[in-house]
Design an enzyme around this catalytic site. Structure first.
Site, short mmCIF file in Angstrom:
data_model
loop_
_atom_site.label_atom_id
_atom_site.label_comp_id
_atom_site.label_asym_id
_atom_site.label_seq_id
_atom_site.Cartn_x
_atom_site.Cartn_y
_atom_site.Cartn_z
N SER A 1 0.85 -1.19 0.00
CA SER A 1 0.00 0.00 0.00
C SER A 1 0.88 1.24 0.00
CB SER A 1 -0.87 0.02 1.26
OG SER A 1 -0.09 0.40 2.38
N ASP A 2 0.38 2.33 -0.57
CA ASP A 2 1.06 3.59 -0.33
C ASP A 2 0.96 3.85 1.18
OD1 ASP A 2 2.35 5.99 -0.44
OD2 ASP A 2 1.15 6.81 -2.09
#
Ligand code: BGC
Length: 744
Positions: A227-228
């Site tokens: 994930s960012d």
């Protein structure tokens, strides 16, 4: 590539869940067979923090080479160079104990105002995809993983953690997903980073369609999705969608995964498959650690300079004002000459090992020329601007030539927010106007991450050098170019419009109420300016040289896997130089709306004066396809395509046509298909004649009596309704027609 090993079968569900989230801000945990490893930014240098953790570029980081950010690097159009830069990044990452470097960013520059455009390569998906793949290949050859980001449709900073990119499927496939697909298929990145935003209402971090069906199912991706930083809203939904590693660590969401499995809302197989991928990633990193680490700081600085040199675009050079003579007197103006802006703000900010100062480098190359300097303005806005300006105008007027450094400061553009305009700051423009009036031989040198409006500057000065952002070696690269020690060879990867109001997303950017409508569809960048026939200040692909090149003998042939195109390029000037040869295609007649021309391939060639060379490129067959929304698949239309070789999207030097066989998926002919669609298929068209003869009577007579074009009139008639005008035998003819059309 990551190979599934079934290494997690013996782990408990709790351990498998624990593998899916970070242990700290920049690192994973030790769980079962997985040893912890570090992930860090990226992309144009290694930002390994040593005191404090943040994803905004605030706390200090260890010194590392600051290569040109993507805005500059892309302007080299040189995949080999990009690969070399990434090899160097890999070596620096290894040396600093980093297992995954968070880059490259291959999002499309949809709007010139996006604050993060400096971290992205281009408005064009082929340029972004090819350079992104080269970057990943280079980095990973060193045993360090890449993280291609931000997947997907993350094209604005405004409201980036909530906003939905509302984009139609064809545009998404052909423009926004295409660079990611190319990187995934050609370079197999160890990780893909999902973005913060939503796509058509669904968070990227929760989109099973994006992360599993498309990425893994269609593109065959076997690596890990991370994930960012802070992009996960609901860990269970993210795991179900295909996120393998939530970052940063410390969110304590592992228990939620276990609970969801126990409650029967999450498949245990999904958690285990995800854990497998994280373990496989950890072992790749572990294998990389066995390689000898160690880098040569000077050699990397030299590479950063070389990359910066090839990034510089000579936009304008009337009366061959450049290169400068190392004699007489040269006035250097502008704060950026002394305090260069060479990278952008935010998570990618690197602590450079050293920085070349343009003014110092100019002095070192000026020979007998007397070099004077005046700052002219202050980006801090705290000083006496009138005094700074008048002193600079006097300095410029007193010299033989003035070199004026203009651009944007860190406060004016950065990750995290978008600009509201594309203007050069008013005080700088004011200064330039007065200098240009006093000194006709004025060269402008620009530093900026996002496009600047240049229509006000073009008519003021004879020469403009555009560096974008050039990294720590930019100062030397600019000086070499000014004095002709290097011949400029960069080319724009983004159009410079005459006015912001002309740009494709002007009315829809950045959107409102957490939605941004991609109303311009596939018409992004030059695809838009060309379709609207707008004048531009400088077109996509533009860049001048101190020499010139002629093109001849374009030859193309249709091959099984695409088009081979060859063209001869000759250096007809007096200096050695590098030409970037761009190949565009157009489909002459198409069932769907298409841009006037689209870049499909490019290559670079170095030529001595009078030397010529034949360059060859391969245009991939799949790059000719369009996404058909009726069948949700790629279709390659058969027929004639124009293939053009040019020095920019608006400087086409040679063109020819080639016939391409149809391919990809086929749109079936059904009762809802129209007469026009059937006429495209010769075997079915003949049968259609039988069906229409009776329903339309004697068509020739009707046409002349009514003065109408019956064929055009009937083209949009659905087959079902055509049959309605006939008796039962119409149905029999129709069955034969459908059979012939669909079994062709
Ligand atoms: C950025 C990413 C970056 C991450 C870690 C995020 O805010 O969008 O590009 O890799 O932070 O710094």
């Amino acid at each position: 590539m990551i190979n599934a090993t079934n290494a997690t079968a013996d782990l408990t569900l709790e351990q498998q869940a624990a593998l899916g989230s970070g242990g700290s801000f920049w690192a994973t945990k030790t769980v079962g067979p997985a040893k912890p490893f570090t992930l860090t930014d990226g992309p144009h240098g290694v930002r390994k923090q040593n005191a404090g953790d943040d994803h905004l570029g605030i706390a200090p980081s260890m010194p590392a080479t600051c290569f040109p950010p993507a805005v500059g690097l892309a302007q080299t159009w040189d995949a080999d160079l990009v690969e070399s830069v990434a090899i160097a990044l890999g070596a620096e990452a290894l040396e600093r104990g980093v297992g995954v470097l968070l880059g490259p960013g291959v999002n499309i520059k949809r709007d010139p105002r996006c604050g993060r455009n400096f971290e992205y390569f281009s408005e064009d998906p082929i340029v972004s995809g090819i350079l992104g793949a080269a970057w990943v290949n280079g980095l990973q050859s060193q045993g360090v993983g890449a993280s291609v980001k931000h997947f997907a449709a993350n094209n604005a900073e405004h409201d980036r953690m909530r906003s939905s990119s509302d984009v139609d499927p064809r545009t998404l496939r052909e423009i926004y997903l295409r660079p990611f697909q190319r990187v995934v298929e050609d370079a197999r990145p160890w990780t893909v980073m999902c973005s913060y935003n939503r796509i058509n209402g669904v968070f990227a971090s929760e989109s099973k369609w994006l992360l599993t069906d498309v990425l893994r199912g269609e593109w065959g991706y076997e690596g890990a999705v991370i994930s960012d930083w802070g992009a996960v809203r609901n860990r269970v939904r993210s795991v179900a969608a295909g996120v393998d590693l939530e970052m940063p660590g410390g969110t304590n969401t592992d228990a939620l995964v276990v609970e969801a499995v126990d409650a029967g809302v999450l498949e245990p197989g999904t958690v285990q498959a995800s854990a497998e991928r994280t373990v496989a990633l950890a072992s790749l990193v572990e294998a990389g650690r066995l390689r000898p680490a160690g880098t040569d700081v000077d050699a990397h600085h030299a590479l950063a300079r070389d990359a910066a040199t090839r990034s510089i675009v000579l936009l304008k050079n009337d009366d061959a004002l450049l290169p400068l003579e190392p004699s007489g007197s040269i006035a250097v103006i502008g704060e950026f000459a002394e305090h260069p802006r060479f990278q952008g703000g935010g998570s990618s900010r690197v602590n450079p090992t050293r920085v070349d100062i343009p003014l110092t480098e100019i002095r070192a190359r000026a020979g007998s020329a007397r070099v004077t300097y005046a700052p002219g303005f202050s980006t801090q806005g705290t000083e006496d601007s009138e005094g700074l300006r008048s002193a600079a105008v006097r300095t410029a007027a007193a010299a033989d030539v003035a070199v004026v450094f203009l651009g944007l400061g860190d406060r004016q553009e950065s990750e995290g927010f978008d600009r509201s305009d594309i203007e050069i700051p008013a005080d700088q423009l004011h200064l330039l106007t007065e200098i240009a009036a006093a000194q006709p031989s004025t060269v402008v040198v620009l530093s900026h991450g996002g496009v600047l409006r240049l229509s006000a500057v073009i008519d003021l000065v004879p020469a403009i050098l555009d560096g974008g952002l050039l990294g720590q070696g930019g100062g030397a690269a600019i000086a070499d170019t000014l004095f002709g020690l290097a011949n400029p060879s960069g080319r724009l990867t983004e159009t410079i419009p005459v006015r912001l109001e002309d740009s494709p997303a002007f009315l829809n950017f950045p959107g409102e109420n957490a939605h941004t409508l991609y109303g311009e569809g596939q018409f992004v960048g030059y695809r838009w300016y060309d379709a609207r026939r707008f004048e531009v200040s400088f077109p996509f692909g533009h860049g001048l040289s101190y020499t010139s090149f002629e093109y001849s003998a374009l030859a193309v042939s249709a091959e099984q896997d695409g088009i081979e195109a060859r063209v001869t390029v000759r250096n007809v000037g007096a200096r050695a130089g590098r030409e970037i040869v761009q190949f565009y295609t157009s489909k002459i007649e198409s069932a769907v709306t298409r841009p006037l021309r689209e870049l499909k391939a490019f290559t670079t060639v170095h030529l001595r004066p009078e030397e010529s060379s034949e360059v060859t490129v391969r245009i991939r067959r799949e790059d000719l396809a369009y996404w058909d929304i009726r069948i949700d698949d790629w279709v390659i239309e058969g027929g004639n395509y124009v293939v053009a070789a040019g020095a920019s999207s608006r400087d086409i030097r040679q063109s020819t046509t080639v016939e391409i066989a149809p391919g990809g998926a086929r749109v079936p002919i059904t009762l809802e298909s129209t007469v026009g669609e059937v006429l495209e298929i010769p075997a079915a068209a003949a049968i259609l004649g039988e069906l229409m003869a009776d329903s339309t009577g004697n068509s020739d007579a009707a046409e002349s009596a009514l003065g109408i074009d019956l064929k055009k009139m009937m083209a949009s008639f659905p087959l079902s309704q055509l049959v309605a005008f006939r008796g039962d035998d119409g149905r029999a003819i129709l069955d034969r027609l459908l059979e012939a059309a669909n079994n062709r």
